[in-house]
Each structure stands twice: as structure tokens, then as C-alpha cells.
Design a protein around this motif. Sequence first.
Motif, short mmCIF file in Angstrom:
data_model
loop_
_atom_site.label_atom_id
_atom_site.label_comp_id
_atom_site.label_asym_id
_atom_site.label_seq_id
_atom_site.Cartn_x
_atom_site.Cartn_y
_atom_site.Cartn_z
N SER A 134 1.34 0.40 -6.38
CA SER A 134 1.86 -0.91 -6.04
C SER A 134 1.81 -1.84 -7.26
O SER A 134 2.78 -2.51 -7.59
N HIS A 135 0.68 -1.84 -7.96
CA HIS A 135 0.56 -2.70 -9.14
C HIS A 135 1.57 -2.33 -10.22
O HIS A 135 2.21 -3.18 -10.82
N ARG A 136 1.73 -1.03 -10.42
CA ARG A 136 2.70 -0.57 -11.42
C ARG A 136 4.10 -1.08 -11.07
O ARG A 136 4.82 -1.59 -11.91
N LEU A 137 4.46 -0.89 -9.83
CA LEU A 137 5.83 -1.22 -9.43
C LEU A 137 6.07 -2.72 -9.38
O LEU A 137 7.16 -3.20 -9.70
N ILE A 138 5.04 -3.46 -9.02
CA ILE A 138 5.18 -4.92 -9.02
C ILE A 138 5.38 -5.41 -10.46
O ILE A 138 6.26 -6.24 -10.74
N ALA A 139 4.62 -4.82 -11.39
CA ALA A 139 4.75 -5.20 -12.79
C ALA A 139 6.16 -4.94 -13.31
O ALA A 139 6.65 -5.64 -14.19
N LEU A 140 6.81 -3.93 -12.75
CA LEU A 140 8.17 -3.59 -13.20
C LEU A 140 9.24 -4.30 -12.36
O LEU A 140 10.42 -3.97 -12.47
N ASN A 141 8.80 -5.20 -11.51
CA ASN A 141 9.74 -5.90 -10.63
C ASN A 141 10.47 -4.97 -9.68
O ASN A 141 11.60 -5.23 -9.26
N GLN A 142 9.84 -3.85 -9.37
CA GLN A 142 10.51 -2.93 -8.45
C GLN A 142 9.95 -3.09 -7.03
O GLN A 142 10.33 -2.36 -6.13
N LEU A 143 9.03 -4.01 -6.89
CA LEU A 143 8.40 -4.23 -5.60
C LEU A 143 8.00 -5.70 -5.55
O LEU A 143 7.50 -6.23 -6.55
N PRO A 144 8.24 -6.38 -4.41
CA PRO A 144 7.84 -7.78 -4.35
C PRO A 144 6.33 -7.89 -4.28
O PRO A 144 5.65 -7.02 -3.72
N ILE A 145 5.83 -8.94 -4.84
CA ILE A 145 4.37 -9.09 -4.96
C ILE A 145 3.68 -9.15 -3.60
O ILE A 145 2.56 -8.68 -3.43
N GLU A 146 4.39 -9.67 -2.60
CA GLU A 146 3.78 -9.78 -1.26
C GLU A 146 3.50 -8.41 -0.66
O GLU A 146 2.72 -8.28 0.29
N ALA A 147 4.19 -7.38 -1.17
CA ALA A 147 4.03 -6.05 -0.57
C ALA A 147 2.61 -5.53 -0.78
O ALA A 147 2.12 -4.71 0.01
N ASP A 148 1.96 -5.97 -1.81
CA ASP A 148 0.68 -5.38 -2.21
C ASP A 148 -0.36 -5.32 -1.09
O ASP A 148 -0.90 -4.26 -0.80
N ALA A 149 -0.59 -6.47 -0.45
CA ALA A 149 -1.62 -6.51 0.59
C ALA A 149 -1.23 -5.62 1.76
O ALA A 149 -2.08 -4.94 2.36
#
Lengths: 715, 315
Positions: free
Chosen positions: A374-389
Amino acid sequence: MTDLLFEIGTEEIPASYITPALNQMKALFTERAKKHRLEVQSLYCTGTPRRLTLFVRGLPQRQESVTEEVQGPAASIAFDKTGNPTKAGLGFAKSQGVDIHNLQIKKTTKGEYCFAIKQAEGQETLHILPEILAEIIKGISFPKSMKWKGSNLFFARPIRSILALFGDKVVPMEINGIKADKFAFGHPFLSGKRIEISRADWDLYMQLLRQEKVVADMTERRETLRAKITHLMASHSASMDDEELLDEVTNLVEYPHAVECSFDEEFLDIPGDVIETAMKEHQRYFPIKKRDGNLSNKFIAVVNRDEINAQTAVQGNERVLKARLSDARFFWKEDRKLPLEKRVDDLKNLAFLEKLGNYRDRTDRIVNLSEYLSHRLIALNQLPIEADARIKRAALLCKADLLTQMVGEFPSLQGIMGREYAKWDGEEPAIATAIAEHYMPRFATDTIPASKIGAVVGLADKFDTICSCFALQLTPTGSQDPYSLRRHAYGIIRIIEECEFTLEIQEVLSRAFSLLPLFLKKPERNHHQAAQDKHMQGIKDFFRDRLFQINIERGHRHDLINAVLNTGAGFNDIHDFSQRLQALSCVSKECWWPDLVTVVERTFNIGKKATSIGSVEEHLFTEPEERKLWDIYKKNKDTVQNHVTEKRYEEACRAYYEVFARTVHSFFDKVYVNVEDESVRNNRLLLVKTINELYSEKIADLSHMEMSGNKNQAS
Amino acid sequence: MNCPYPCLLHSPMRTPMTFQEIILKLQNYWADYGCVLWQPYDIEKGAGTFNPATFLRALGPEPWKCAYVEPSRRPADGRYGENPNRLQHYYQFQVIVKPAPDDAQDIYLNSLRFIGIDLVKHDVRFVEDDWESPTLGATGLGWEVWLDGMEVTQFTYFQQVGGFELEPITLELTYGLERIAMFIQAKESVFDLEWVKGYTYGDIHRQDEVQFSTYNFKVADTAMLFQLFDTYEKECQQLIKEDLVLPAYDYVLKCSHTFNMLDARGAIGVTQRTGYIGRVRNLARHCAESYVRLREALHWPLLKDETLTPVRAAQ
């Protein structure tokens, strides 16, 4: 010309065995007939749970006569200098059943050799058939076979009769105490009769069986059932939508019929997936869905009874389903008393694989790996940050339903029950959905998770399974893949491709490995680094293999797949790999493709001789073509590289071709590379290598293309 | 193929058969077929297959035919008498025919007709079943027999017992007596079955279900059970050493039931589970070996009497 009718009468064969067995019967007969020099006009096969039938149209009465020549030893070995036969010569003649004086000596390309000439008289087909038919019976293989009498014959279930007619004659054969005759058996309950078939006649056979309530033709049984089911469904404005189930029930009956049954509406408060599973998985019922897609309280049972006698079965089937649904409702009620969250800790009582702890540990690993992804993909803008939790939460809960009674009773509902219980617990809908989705794709034609949350947790789950099994050396071999690792790898590949995730496989795998208790506990770090490296290589080869196989199945050329796999960029980034392969497949249909291949191939072959690794030195150029090529390279390098960086691989290929196709050839035409002067030579080799790598390192290694004739035209 | 027995179910003169009539009828039917009417074995067991009349006698070349009711215990299946279909104690009717006869299916189907089931009106199905008992090292292929969708019998051609490939093959029929009775009496709950006029199955067994469910799930002393398992295992191994295979086999049954109890109590983790099953299987395998040796030393006594069976076992 005479026809052959051959029916193996059995006790009930499992439905899924029938079609493969019939295909084998055809193949085996064709092969054996050819071996025995019997020409076959056409073959038909059909089957029911109680019979496998082969019909062969137009066999000759007698096998063809032939003269056979068997090559023996060299003449100089078979006969001594005085012309007397040697031991070797006598031995050969004897083994062929030919008199030594009748051996013929013939010239071959390798010298003079002895030949035995044998005249084989064609035998009567009727006398060859027993052997062929016995070989068919022995030759059909099933997923599981058994013996029932004696220890020499194995079959799916006991064979109880054999009908074998060649024209109007019974084929004189016997196997395991069963003599072939001219009798087939009617429906065991609706007829019970033994039917005499007078001659090998397909239509007659079908018709006589039909009179005794057996619909022998598989297609007809299926279509009859389809019509009956569709008819029953139509009165509820529903339609038949399960072809797989239809195929299966077709081979569970000899007389196809369907009846409508119902259950108490009060059961409809159980989740629909549970009801459907209870109906289909064990009982093979067809649920009837309302227009809105929800289940109605009606279902269809397929029975092996005719119209007059079918209604009695309704009540019994309803009672059986009621018992199953009562159980399910009990589980649904009990399971909801304990929220999923509270079950997570109890997962420690559920063992995963030996030495790899339990599902509690596994859950921790999935959470850890999901977070990492999740962190990797958020850093690449491939996942919205809200998805993490949400990802973390879904990962934590994803295996908890394994402890529910419902999943204990219906294992195929794993994940789906997790979703239902999560909803009930008041988890966010996105989390509930992800719990169900993380198992996807469940089978080859299944879709991948629709939500990114499900996709990420699914990746973590699959990576953990694969690494765990490789660490314990539970790797797939041949047709054996007990932990479905191939399916897991397939899931990973498809999720990464379809979600367009950028992930470095190697890095993810290292992470997954480092979480395994096996490696956490080992004190000597060096030792386990070595072990990890070994497993890592194994997994990489495994993924390489999977990527190759999957893309072959998708219809890509094997040389193109290998070309993309073999580049420097390789398949570490699977999504990138697939994009390159896709681009290359398109480009390979362009008219300029052969020229592109030639350039890359030629520069590769010359450039690989470069000994020094330094860079091209302009002051060493002596020819104008050298400088020209170098200037063109410098001028266009960025264009090609930009296409590559932006993953516009088709454009990159075209640009490379347009820039280098002519210039490289004129360079080779005018410049002699292998000159005496070492520094000049090396500089030229380096130039060629540099130009090659601009393509080969980043896109594909085209040095082993199969060009099927085009290449010659091009070069 | 024609059934020699009149269809009783639809005869207007009769009320449906009681539970005990079904047992009596089945016993009569199989006694007529020439089976030894064996009796339940007096040690707890999960299924009729564990009875030495099945497990041991399926081994070796000697012919054998027997039939018996087997009270069976599955501690984990208890539902405190609240579930209409699940019991921790139930009855099987077990039939063993060795070697398996050519007309096995017909003989079986006639037994259903004999207890009054109309096989034209009711949908009988042979549904594939790969039977396996990991604790006995036994496998077989055959079917679950369904009556209008309800499983009423397991029909199995044994292939392996105690790890031994069988020759000849034994036919095992296991009728689920409660299910057949529920089918015949059209009852929704096992407890409503009429055992004999005036007594229901519930009158006789509901209290057992409540008490034993409580005991099996909540009370059984696991420390004692773990200890018993070890003790039984040791005794079994000792008896095998002394070639006393029949008493040794009793301890296989005791181990198996003790394991089932521990399992129901949730006292055995999933990883340990495999280990315990392996230990029971090991004992069963040793007993099987020992039994074969014993019968061979006696020159397979039952092979001598040709009248016992129409088909002499293949050697």
C-alpha cells in the motif's frame, strides 16, 4: 464395409469422467485400427453414467495384406567372407521367422544390408477386433480407477456387460470374466430390461434404448434438460445460466427430467450465496432467481425418472434442502454472535503449514505485506492515500471467517462469509467487499478484485502463500501442484497487469521471505541469506515460467515472449513486461518489423564482441560513417529513451527502426569493424554495442527471432 | 432385475414401517442372502467399518459375508438434541460381502424394495464417492446412494484396508438407518421417528444426546484422555509384539474413540491432529499385518469350506 457397435456397460461412472473417456475411446480405436491396417470411415461416441459407446462406420471385412521389409545387420556381419551365415545372420533370420536363404541383400546409403521380406496375409477384422477392443478397455485412463474382481483390470467403476457387434456378428472377446454379447440394458428402474441388438446399427441402438427409457445421446439429453429447465424457469421469468452444472447433471441421468421444488420463504433471510452453495455444491439443484437477481424460494432438481414417476421425488428433495438450510441458518445465527475482529486471535489454533506457524502468524504477515504494498503504491500515486487504513483492516480480518461454522460446513464460501459477517459487524462496505475479493481470481476465467483494496490484500495473501511453500520446498512439479501455486502466480500476474501496478517483484518477494518465521528465528544471518537467495532464484524461475505459459495461452509468439523476458529489464516489473510484450506483438505485424529485427540482431552479434566496457571515444573515429552513426545516435537517443520512459513501446520501436535501419546498414557496408588497430576496433565494437543496448536493454532482446522466410527478403 | 418382493410402501393396508421393523427386515433380507448375522462390537467406534468383522475380515483371501447393526459414536457431531438431523450417537446397518458379487447393485436395490421403497417412483442415484478412512489406512470407491436427494447408504468397493491392497475385493454397504427411516416415515426430525408403536426415537435417545453433547464438548477430562490415549497405544503395541492381534485391535478402537473425544473437546490443534491420526493408523496397520500372518499360519480356514460362498476367492 461393415459397422462396429461397442458398448461398455458399467455401474455408475462419475459424471466428469464420461466425456474424457469417450474421447480416449475414439483416439485409442483410431490408433489401434491404423496399427492393424484397418481403415476407418468415421467414428461416433456417446455415453451415459452406465455405458460408454463407440460406433465405427465402414470397417473392411479383412485387414489389408502387406509385404513388410525388415532391415537387419550389414551383409558383412550376417555372412562371413566365404558367404556362410554368421551367428548374427542366423539370429536375425530366426527373429523374423524367415529362412536364412531367403534373406535379401540390398544396397542402402550406408552399404549393403540384409533384409527379411515378410508376406503378411490380411486377417479377418472380426478376429482382430477382440484384441483392439480389449486394448481400449485397458487403455482408457480415469482420474481414479478401481478393481472389483481379480487384480488385472482397472476401470472407473465395475464393468458388468459388453456389447460388441461387428455387422450382425458378436465379436468373440472376453475380459475379466465378461463375455461380449449382443445385449444392452435399459433404464435400471424405469425398464430393467435386457435388450437384444441384432446388428451394429447406430440408429437401431439409439431407438431400442429409447424405448427402454434411456436417452443415450449426450447432446440430446443435455438439450432436453435445457429445454425442461428453461421452461420451468420461464414461468418465474428466470433463465438457466449455469452451463457447467447443466453439463454435469446431463451425465448423472439416463432419462433426463426436471422438477420444480420449493422451500420455505423464511430461509431467504440467509445470504443468497449460502443458499446457492447449499443447492449447487452437494445437491446439484438449479436455483431460480427473481428478476432483480435475488433468489426466489424455488429451485429445480434434475431427476432420472420419466414424467409419470417424477413428482414423488419432489417432496424428498425439498426435505433434504430444508435440512441443509436449517443447518445453514443455525450457523448464520451462531457465527454472528462473535464478530470477526474477535476471532482473529483464535486463528492461532488454525495451523497453516508445518513450521510456518498458524493463521494468526499468517494474518500478521498479510497485514505487514499489505501495508508495504500500500505504501509503495500510494507513493507512486497508484492508490489513494485513504485506502491505506482500509487495506490494513481488510488484511487483518481476511482470514477470520475460516473459524466460522459456516465456512467449516461450506469451505467454498471462504471470503464470501467473511464479507457477510463483516457487513453484519458494521465494518465499512469497502472492507467487507475486499475480504471476499482477496481470494480472486478463484479460477482461470474469474475476474480479479474489483476494488484496489481487495487487489492489494489479494496480492499480499498470494505472495505469502508462494513464498511459504517455496521456503518449505513444497513447489509444483509436473502435473502436481497441491497448493495451487500456479493459480496464485496467475492471480498475481493478472492483478498487477489489470490494476496497472508498478511493483518490483524481487523486492516484494524479499520482503515476503523476511517475514517468514523460518527466517526470523535463524540466528546465523548469513546462512539464511544464502537459503533465501536460493529460494528467490527458484521463485523467479517459477514466475518466468508462469509468464511464459500464460502468454502462450493468450496466443503470443514464444520467441517474442522470450525476447521480452530476456532483456535487461526482464520481468521484475510485470506490468511493464506485459506492456512491452503487447507492443512487440503489434509491431511484429508491421511491414518494417523484419528490418527492425535485422538491425537489432546485427548490432547484437557484432557488439557482443566488444571487450572493453568504457564509452565510445570520438577521437578514435577514422571514417565519416562512424561519426555519422554516432551523431545520429546522440541526436536521437533521447527520443527513443523518452518513449521508453513513457512506456510508449510501439513508438520507441518505430523510432528506433526509422533512425537506425538505414544508417546501421550503410555503416556496416562502408566500415570494416575488425581492423588491426585494437583501440579503433574496440571503439567501433563499442559504438555498435551502444546502439544495440539502446533497444535490447530496455525493450526486447531480438537476437533469437524466428522469421519464417521474411528475414531473407529483408536482408 | 425383477424384484421378487411386493412393494410395501404404497400398500394401503400398512402404515409405514417402524424403525425397528426396518432393522428386522434388513436382517431378514441379508440373513436370507446367507450373511452371518453378526452383532455390534462392544467397544465405542465411529462407524461399522471399525468392527473387526469388517476391518480384519476384509483382509486376506477368505470369503466372508455378514450383516449387523452398529451403534456408532461421533462425539463432534452432537447438537444437544436440538438439530433434527445430527446426532453424536446413531445406528448404521452394515453389510460385508467378500468377494464382491457381480450383481452387487441389484442385491442392494432389492433390499430397498424389501423395506418397502418404490424404486420407480422414487429417484435412486448412485453419486460418486471416494471413500477414505485415514485412521484405518483404508480406501474404497463407490457411491453415496441417494433417495430423492437424500443420502441413505454408502456403497463401497474396498480397495485398501490397513494399508493392504485387497484381493479379493470386499463390498461394504452402510445403511444410514435413521435417514432411511426418516425417508420411509416422512419425518422431518430424527427424534419424531417411530421406533415402535408408542415410542419415538426421541423418547429413547434425546436425553443421551443432551447428556453426551455436554460431556463431549464441555466436561470430558482432557488430561485423562491424553493419558488414556498413550496408555492404550502402549498396550496395543505390546499386544502386537506378543502376536495377540485380536485384543490388540480392541486398543486401536479405544485409541480412535479417545482421539475423537479429544477432537470434539477442541483439545487437539490442527498440526497435532495429523500426528494423532498417524499414530492410530500405524497401530491399525500393524494389526492388519499381524492378522494376515495369523490367518495365513492357520492356512486360511474359511477358504476350505466351499459351501460358504458361491465364488471361491482368487488366490
